[in-house]
Write an enzyme that holds these catalytic residues in place. Structure first.
Site, PDB file in Angstrom:
ATOM      1  N   ASP A 105       0.837  -1.193   0.000  1.00 11.79           N
ATOM      2  CA  ASP A 105       0.000   0.000   0.000  1.00 11.79           C
ATOM      3  C   ASP A 105       0.877   1.249   0.000  1.00 11.79           C
ATOM      4  O   ASP A 105       1.694   1.455   0.910  1.00 11.79           O
ATOM      5  CB  ASP A 105      -0.900   0.032   1.235  1.00 11.79           C
ATOM      6  N   LYS A 152      -6.200  -7.317  -0.550  1.00 15.77           N
ATOM      7  CA  LYS A 152      -7.376  -7.878   0.103  1.00 15.77           C
ATOM      8  C   LYS A 152      -7.093  -9.209   0.788  1.00 15.77           C
ATOM      9  O   LYS A 152      -7.517  -9.444   1.918  1.00 15.77           O
ATOM     10  CB  LYS A 152      -8.516  -8.023  -0.906  1.00 15.77           C
ATOM     11  N   ASN A 174      -4.743  -8.459   3.847  1.00 15.68           N
ATOM     12  CA  ASN A 174      -5.473  -7.748   4.895  1.00 15.68           C
ATOM     13  C   ASN A 174      -6.433  -8.671   5.632  1.00 15.68           C
ATOM     14  O   ASN A 174      -6.534  -8.648   6.864  1.00 15.68           O
ATOM     15  CB  ASN A 174      -6.268  -6.588   4.297  1.00 15.68           C
ATOM     16  N   ASN A 201     -20.118  -5.612  -0.845  1.00 17.80           N
ATOM     17  CA  ASN A 201     -20.694  -4.388  -0.311  1.00 17.80           C
ATOM     18  C   ASN A 201     -21.848  -3.976  -1.219  1.00 17.80           C
ATOM     19  O   ASN A 201     -22.169  -4.677  -2.188  1.00 17.80           O
ATOM     20  CB  ASN A 201     -19.645  -3.287  -0.141  1.00 17.80           C
ATOM     21  N   THR A 208     -22.533  -5.751   3.057  1.00 12.12           N
ATOM     22  CA  THR A 208     -22.108  -4.671   3.939  1.00 12.12           C
ATOM     23  C   THR A 208     -22.552  -3.342   3.339  1.00 12.12           C
ATOM     24  O   THR A 208     -22.380  -3.088   2.154  1.00 12.12           O
ATOM     25  CB  THR A 208     -20.594  -4.697   4.161  1.00 12.12           C
ATOM     26  N   LYS A 211     -24.925   2.048   7.439  1.00  9.62           N
ATOM     27  CA  LYS A 211     -26.246   1.447   7.660  1.00  9.62           C
ATOM     28  C   LYS A 211     -26.151   0.085   8.333  1.00  9.62           C
ATOM     29  O   LYS A 211     -27.154  -0.432   8.829  1.00  9.62           O
ATOM     30  CB  LYS A 211     -26.985   1.312   6.328  1.00  9.62           C
ATOM     31  N   GLY A 255     -13.679  -3.180   4.775  1.00 15.76           N
ATOM     32  CA  GLY A 255     -14.293  -4.399   4.267  1.00 15.76           C
ATOM     33  C   GLY A 255     -13.435  -5.628   4.515  1.00 15.76           C
ATOM     34  O   GLY A 255     -13.950  -6.717   4.788  1.00 15.76           O
ATOM     35  N   ASP A 256     -12.127  -5.450   4.442  1.00 16.03           N
ATOM     36  CA  ASP A 256     -11.218  -6.569   4.716  1.00 16.03           C
ATOM     37  C   ASP A 256     -11.257  -6.951   6.189  1.00 16.03           C
ATOM     38  O   ASP A 256     -11.217  -8.139   6.537  1.00 16.03           O
ATOM     39  CB  ASP A 256      -9.791  -6.208   4.301  1.00 16.03           C
ATOM     40  N   SER A 293     -11.182  -0.913  12.823  1.00 13.24           N
ATOM     41  CA  SER A 293     -10.140  -0.710  11.810  1.00 13.24           C
ATOM     42  C   SER A 293     -10.148   0.704  11.246  1.00 13.24           C
ATOM     43  O   SER A 293      -9.105   1.216  10.837  1.00 13.24           O
ATOM     44  CB  SER A 293     -10.298  -1.728  10.677  1.00 13.24           C
TER      45      SER A 293
END
Length: 314
Positions: free
Chosen positions: A14, A41, A44, A188, A224, A228, A255-256, A286
């Site tokens: 990254d 991904k 992670n 997601n 996800t 919300k 998300g990971d 996170s």
């Protein structure tokens, strides 16, 4: 420690910059910080699952450059199993260019998977042997590796009676037959719309999107939806699981964190709702830290948040 799991996925370095806001097209923005660290991904999610208490093996592919050293050093420091890491001299280790807007905590990302898009048929056969030759019960995959490898491993894992989890990101056109090998899918809301054509904005529309996956044989659907929460549907019966409220500093990798936390929860025998709550807590923690893999929370932090305890921000 739960049942053993295998994660097949990417490692990328990254390369992250922070700026007061995300630039508009043709705009140049002065940045406030720059870091290079471990990401991707697959990586992670493996770090997230490992730190959350899972017994997990990561299968990924690296080059022989400096970015590969970042992966190996991080796994060594954490005490993670490195026996599933493939090395190639022919391709560079992948990288991700990440820009984070400090005003919102939102991000823009360009991923160059590099070596992770070059899994060969022989390497895939080795992965199949690792899946079928040991007592792992869960296989988690994403889409930052070559899709022929993902498809072959999903088929093998399903035939071997493993629980196959697919985080279908980044969204990509997939062969229709892959869904019959997937037990749990975790898009997601943007990815869910990509696959189903349904704009996911509410519990009702999430239910319609989940039905699309159920119709193709997927038993567990978890969509996800950011602030919300997450929509959980098992066998066609679905409901919203509310999120944990925290102040976001950097949403990259949330998300990971969710997927790694979900794997950890399911592998130790949590029921569906408890596992999603556990995953949601991991994701919430996170985003309070900068970075992706380095921001993944420890198990004790996740449990403390679930119990309503205050977790000091770093």
């Amino acid at each position: 420690m739960g049942r053993k799991s295998l994660i097949f996925g990417s490692f990328v370095a990254d390369i992250m910059a922070r700026a007061p806001h995300l630039p508009a097209p043709k705009e140049t923005v002065m940045g406030n910080g720059f870091k290079i660290g471990p990401g991707g991904k697959g990586f992670n999610q493996a770090v997230a699952a490992f730190k959350a208490g899972a017994e997990v093996k990561l299968v990924t592919k690296l080059g022989t450059d400096h970015f590969a050293e970042i992966a190996r050093d991080t796994m060594c420091q954490l005490g993670m199993d490195q026996s599933g890491v493939f090395i190639t001299k022919e391709y560079d280790t992948g990288c991700a260019l990440i820009l984070v807007g400090e005003d919102s905590g939102q991000n823009e990302i360009v991923v160059v998977p590099g070596a992770c898009l070059t899994f060969t048929s022989l390497e895939v056969d080795c992965v199949k042997d690792q899946i079928c030759g040991n007592d792992c019960e869960y296989v988690l995959m994403q889409l930052e590796t070559n899709l022929d490898a993902v498809t072959a491993i999903a088929e093998c894992a399903a035939a071997g009676g493993k629980q196959v989890i697919l985080n279908p990101a980044p969204a990509a056109v997939l062969p229709e037959q892959i869904w019959r090998w997937i037990d749990i899918v975790t898009p997601n809301e943007v990815e869910a719309e990509f696959y189903t054509g349904i704009s996911v904005e509410s519990e009702e529309s999430a239910g319609s999107a989940a039905a699309w996956f159920h119709e193709r044989g997927v038993n567990g659907v978890i969509i996800t939806m950011g602030e919300k929460g997450a929509y959980l549907s098992v066998g066609g019966s679905g409901y919203m699981v509310p999120p944990f409220r925290v102040k976001a500093v950097d949403t990259t990798g949330a998300g990971d964190a969710f997927n790694g936390g979900l794997l950890a929860g399911l592998s130790e025998g949590m029921d569906w709702k408890e596992a999603v709550i556990f995953a949601s807590a991991a994701a919430a923690l996170s985003v309070r830290k900068i970075g992706t893999a380095p921001a993944m929370p420890k198990r004790e932090e996740i449990l403390a948040l679930m119990e309503g305890k205050e977790i000091p921000a770093e």
